[in-house]
Design a protein around this motif. Sequence first.
Motif, mmCIF file in Angstrom:
data_model
loop_
_atom_site.group_PDB
_atom_site.id
_atom_site.type_symbol
_atom_site.label_atom_id
_atom_site.label_comp_id
_atom_site.label_asym_id
_atom_site.label_seq_id
_atom_site.Cartn_x
_atom_site.Cartn_y
_atom_site.Cartn_z
ATOM 1 N N THR B 54 77.187 34.669 50.987
ATOM 2 C CA THR B 54 77.890 34.781 49.706
ATOM 3 C C THR B 54 77.618 33.550 48.843
ATOM 4 O OG1 THR B 54 79.832 33.872 50.765
ATOM 5 C CG2 THR B 54 79.786 36.235 50.492
ATOM 6 N N ALA B 55 77.539 32.394 49.511
ATOM 7 C CA ALA B 55 77.240 31.168 48.762
ATOM 8 C C ALA B 55 75.826 31.236 48.203
ATOM 9 C CB ALA B 55 77.399 29.960 49.663
ATOM 10 N N LEU B 56 74.905 31.733 49.008
ATOM 11 C CA LEU B 56 73.524 31.849 48.541
ATOM 12 C C LEU B 56 73.426 32.792 47.352
ATOM 13 C CD1 LEU B 56 71.362 32.000 51.778
ATOM 14 C CD2 LEU B 56 71.517 30.156 50.121
ATOM 15 N N ARG B 57 74.157 33.909 47.440
ATOM 16 C CA ARG B 57 74.129 34.869 46.331
ATOM 17 C C ARG B 57 74.628 34.215 45.056
ATOM 18 N NH1 ARG B 57 77.050 39.414 49.645
ATOM 19 N NH2 ARG B 57 75.294 40.506 50.555
ATOM 20 N N GLU B 58 75.747 33.533 45.183
ATOM 21 C CA GLU B 58 76.302 32.897 43.982
ATOM 22 C C GLU B 58 75.320 31.913 43.387
ATOM 23 O OE1 GLU B 58 80.556 31.639 44.955
ATOM 24 O OE2 GLU B 58 80.498 32.671 43.046
ATOM 25 N N LYS B 127 70.243 41.673 33.332
ATOM 26 C CA LYS B 127 69.461 40.883 34.295
ATOM 27 C C LYS B 127 69.391 41.580 35.655
ATOM 28 C CE LYS B 127 68.923 37.038 31.815
ATOM 29 N NZ LYS B 127 67.855 36.066 31.763
ATOM 30 N N TRP B 128 69.749 42.831 35.695
ATOM 31 C CA TRP B 128 69.695 43.628 36.931
ATOM 32 C C TRP B 128 70.571 43.087 38.052
ATOM 33 C CZ3 TRP B 128 67.478 48.219 36.284
ATOM 34 C CH2 TRP B 128 66.551 48.352 35.249
ATOM 35 N N VAL B 129 71.732 42.593 37.652
ATOM 36 C CA VAL B 129 72.670 42.128 38.668
ATOM 37 C C VAL B 129 73.906 43.026 38.641
ATOM 38 C CG1 VAL B 129 74.189 40.234 39.355
ATOM 39 C CG2 VAL B 129 71.888 39.741 38.541
ATOM 40 N N LEU B 130 74.297 43.516 39.802
ATOM 41 C CA LEU B 130 75.557 44.238 39.929
ATOM 42 C C LEU B 130 76.610 43.252 40.402
ATOM 43 C CD1 LEU B 130 74.688 47.504 41.898
ATOM 44 C CD2 LEU B 130 74.979 47.236 39.458
ATOM 45 N N HIS B 131 77.771 43.267 39.765
ATOM 46 C CA HIS B 131 78.809 42.327 40.178
ATOM 47 C C HIS B 131 79.471 42.798 41.479
ATOM 48 C CE1 HIS B 131 82.645 40.253 40.292
ATOM 49 N NE2 HIS B 131 82.108 39.338 39.532
ATOM 50 N N ARG B 132 79.822 44.018 41.539
ATOM 51 C CA ARG B 132 80.369 44.686 42.719
ATOM 52 C C ARG B 132 81.731 44.191 43.193
ATOM 53 N NH1 ARG B 132 76.140 45.926 47.317
ATOM 54 N NH2 ARG B 132 76.477 43.749 47.803
ATOM 55 N N GLY B 150 83.877 36.001 37.228
ATOM 56 C CA GLY B 150 83.705 35.028 38.296
ATOM 57 C C GLY B 150 83.453 35.732 39.612
ATOM 58 N N ASP B 151 83.292 34.963 40.648
ATOM 59 C CA ASP B 151 83.073 35.452 42.010
ATOM 60 C C ASP B 151 81.864 36.379 42.128
ATOM 61 O OD1 ASP B 151 83.067 36.231 44.591
ATOM 62 O OD2 ASP B 151 85.228 36.555 44.719
ATOM 63 N N PHE B 152 80.719 35.792 42.271
ATOM 64 C CA PHE B 152 79.508 36.585 42.448
ATOM 65 C C PHE B 152 79.098 36.658 43.917
ATOM 66 C CE2 PHE B 152 77.834 37.830 38.289
ATOM 67 C CZ PHE B 152 78.790 37.238 37.491
ATOM 68 N N GLY B 153 80.087 36.470 44.783
ATOM 69 C CA GLY B 153 79.791 36.482 46.221
ATOM 70 C C GLY B 153 79.388 37.848 46.752
ATOM 71 N N LEU B 154 79.669 38.906 46.003
ATOM 72 C CA LEU B 154 79.265 40.236 46.446
ATOM 73 C C LEU B 154 78.157 40.798 45.564
ATOM 74 C CD1 LEU B 154 82.470 42.260 47.389
ATOM 75 C CD2 LEU B 154 80.684 41.426 48.875
ATOM 76 N N ALA B 155 77.751 40.020 44.580
ATOM 77 C CA ALA B 155 76.792 40.534 43.601
ATOM 78 C C ALA B 155 75.418 40.748 44.228
ATOM 79 C CB ALA B 155 76.693 39.574 42.431
ATOM 80 N N ARG B 156 74.683 41.680 43.654
ATOM 81 C CA ARG B 156 73.354 41.987 44.164
ATOM 82 C C ARG B 156 72.414 42.306 43.019
ATOM 83 N NH1 ARG B 156 72.212 44.260 49.406
ATOM 84 N NH2 ARG B 156 70.174 44.552 48.480
ATOM 85 N N PHE B 165 72.231 50.010 49.672
ATOM 86 C CA PHE B 165 73.333 49.077 49.530
ATOM 87 C C PHE B 165 74.490 49.529 50.396
ATOM 88 C CE2 PHE B 165 72.055 48.136 44.883
ATOM 89 C CZ PHE B 165 71.068 47.288 45.342
ATOM 90 N N THR B 166 75.396 48.611 50.644
ATOM 91 C CA THR B 166 76.604 49.035 51.333
ATOM 92 C C THR B 166 77.576 49.587 50.296
ATOM 93 O OG1 THR B 166 78.527 48.350 52.557
ATOM 94 C CG2 THR B 166 77.473 46.665 51.230
ATOM 95 N N HIS B 167 78.338 50.608 50.722
ATOM 96 C CA HIS B 167 79.312 51.149 49.788
ATOM 97 C C HIS B 167 80.660 50.450 49.964
ATOM 98 C CE1 HIS B 167 79.484 53.450 53.517
ATOM 99 N NE2 HIS B 167 80.763 53.597 53.284
ATOM 100 N N GLN B 168 80.726 49.528 50.920
ATOM 101 C CA GLN B 168 81.989 48.818 51.141
ATOM 102 C C GLN B 168 82.085 47.620 50.212
ATOM 103 O OE1 GLN B 168 84.394 49.923 52.748
ATOM 104 N NE2 GLN B 168 83.559 51.447 54.116
ATOM 105 N N VAL B 169 82.126 47.908 48.930
ATOM 106 C CA VAL B 169 82.273 46.837 47.961
ATOM 107 C C VAL B 169 83.437 47.180 47.034
ATOM 108 C CG1 VAL B 169 79.909 46.006 47.997
ATOM 109 C CG2 VAL B 169 80.503 47.928 46.554
ATOM 110 N N PHE B 170 83.875 46.204 46.301
ATOM 111 C CA PHE B 170 85.027 46.311 45.395
ATOM 112 C C PHE B 170 86.330 46.416 46.186
ATOM 113 C CE2 PHE B 170 81.749 48.018 42.572
ATOM 114 C CZ PHE B 170 82.014 47.340 41.405
ATOM 115 N N ALA B 171 87.376 45.900 45.598
ATOM 116 C CA ALA B 171 88.706 46.216 46.098
ATOM 117 C C ALA B 171 88.868 47.717 45.911
ATOM 118 C CB ALA B 171 89.746 45.448 45.298
#
Lengths: 278, 403
Positions: B54-58, B127-132, B150-156, B165-171
């Motif tokens: 998640t840190a790397l993604r951010e 920029k082809w980034v999904l926040h997720r 904020g919080d791009f720890g789940l972004a892809r 992709f995994t569908h286990q994203v978002f609250a």
Amino acid sequence: MYPLHKEQGRPHCLRFLIKGLGLVDVGRNQPNMVSSSEGAEVFFSREEIDRCSPSRRDGIDVQKETFLRNSYCSFLQTLGMRLQLPQPTIATAMVLCHRFFLRRSHAAYDRFVIATSALFLSAKSEETPRPLNSFVLVSYEMCHRQDLANFHYNMPKDWFEHYKECILEAEQLLLTALDFEISVQHPYSHLIAVFSKNGLLQANLFHVAWKFVNDGLRSSLWLQFRPNHIAAGAAFLAARTLNMDLLASGGFGWWQDFQTTPAILDNVVRQMLELYGS
Amino acid sequence: MVDRPSGTQRYLKGVTLGEGTYGVVYKALDSQTNRTVAVKKIRLGKYKEGVHVTALREIKLLRELKDPNIIEMIDVYPHKRNLHLVFEFMESDLEAVIRDRNIVLSAADIKSYMQMTLKGLAHCHKKWVLHRDLKPNNLLIASDGQLKLGDFGLARIFGSPDRQFTHQVFARWYRAPELLFGSKQYGAGVDIWAAACIFAELMLRRPFLQGSSDIDQLGKIFAAFGTPRESQWPDMTCLPDYVEFQFCPAPPLRSLFPMATDDALDLLSRMLAFDPRSRITAQQALEHRYFHSEPAATRPELLSRPPSRSEGQPKPSEAPSSGGPIVLSPPNKSRRVMLPPGVVSGDVHSGQLEKGYMTMGETPNEHFGLPMSTDTQMLLRPKLNSTDRSHLKRKLDMDSAFA
């Protein structure tokens, strides 16, 4: 396959630890090797790379460094394939290594530990993660093939933990040296875009060009040119290899899609051909 | 090059703002620019897998995303086996605004918040980034009133056609129906859906669709907008976890949002289109007439804000969930965890939606994680009081280490 490796003596992991763990920032004060933190990638000229590489100070000449570059790239290719990582992930690891050794000397860091760590890092950042333990096992096995077979009893007891620590240590080192600039643009997407736009995706030309890109990773082209230029060079070489007449075949308006100039193209192609030089 | 102070010398540590699983977030002063920043310290030694993904993604994505409506990552530096990410300091977040009963949100205010959210989102998608992971407490509010993602720890990065992709994203409450049906190849539409849920939440002042399980979430969605027909969403039946729902007609959207203008409802319904391909894009949404009609969006600096976090004493309840620029904060990610069968769960939601709660078709159980009995139980359960509710939240807050 790893002749140099033997030359350097066996306990290179330890050597790495001694020099690496101290985190002596050998390349910190390198002149004009400072990468910007603005996000935009910095490119260097071939001359700069050859002249200013920190390995020069330790008596490693251009030829030797080319050899070292080649050796960690083939190591990465094998390691990546054994871990079933996709090609772009492997390619990213190679470029991360190139960037690292542009800032740090080969004499100070073991390239195989750095390479393993770069692949571990790129696997995570390219969203194709593999467990660290697999990296440790496969990489160690590749480095110590003979040792494992013959001197199994001779191995240090905690080699696994030890090597793992080395790789994690190197990961931090990499991130620091690269100033966290870990995203790499590859020519693959440009190749696909241009070829599919012109309906050449199924053609042999495309596959050959793809191979040229893969081979080209062993050069320092990624440090010098934007991905579209490298893609153009690969496509050009592919066409030449297949004896296609670039101008005569008519449909080469698509050449412009790469947005490159003849001078750059010439430079890229020459450097690619160097890889195959006798 | 002049040797400027860097790392710990540059950022003078201040009070702790919050603590997440990944590390501590503290306020700091950038001695170089005299600017207040938030430093997120990520412990490295703790992870067996090196620097956390998640840190790397951010780090990777925020380097490329520079926009007034996206949080700015100022610096990254390692120090003593810790990774420090330096962000601009954010005073508050949208969840605090929605929850604060002293704040009146006018139609113009809502428009302003939505405009800023969509602007940030449009930049990500460009920029082809999904926040997720869009949800009110990831929409941070700066001291000048600007809202920033904020919080791009789940972004892809998205866009490569074959990427799974995994569908286990978002609250869960902000999860689009294609995700709930287990789609693994989705696009920008998932962020739009979440943005629409936030839009609705701004109008209702409470979360719009508060499902207690993935199936319940779908039930809530279909109760509100009707069960989609084949014509509305042709690919629906091909999705991996598709289950047939009993048909339920859509109540008029107006009945759910009596106060909203026609333009607002039109935009909302376009953002909540079932078929992700016909869902409006962030850019199109910004061009929607809602943003050009009266009343004009409130200027960000004029938006009323909740009292700033009191210095020196972070509220424990608030710490991980709305600790300003805290980005790695698993307690809030937790809602994506599926409840194990049998765990107390229930209909948290009140109001018209639960009347429309549906039973499922005769699809076999193995298509989804929960046994049918759990859902039946939920039907019979009385409404939860506030104590139960916090209990449920705690349950949901148990984060499963996501791979």
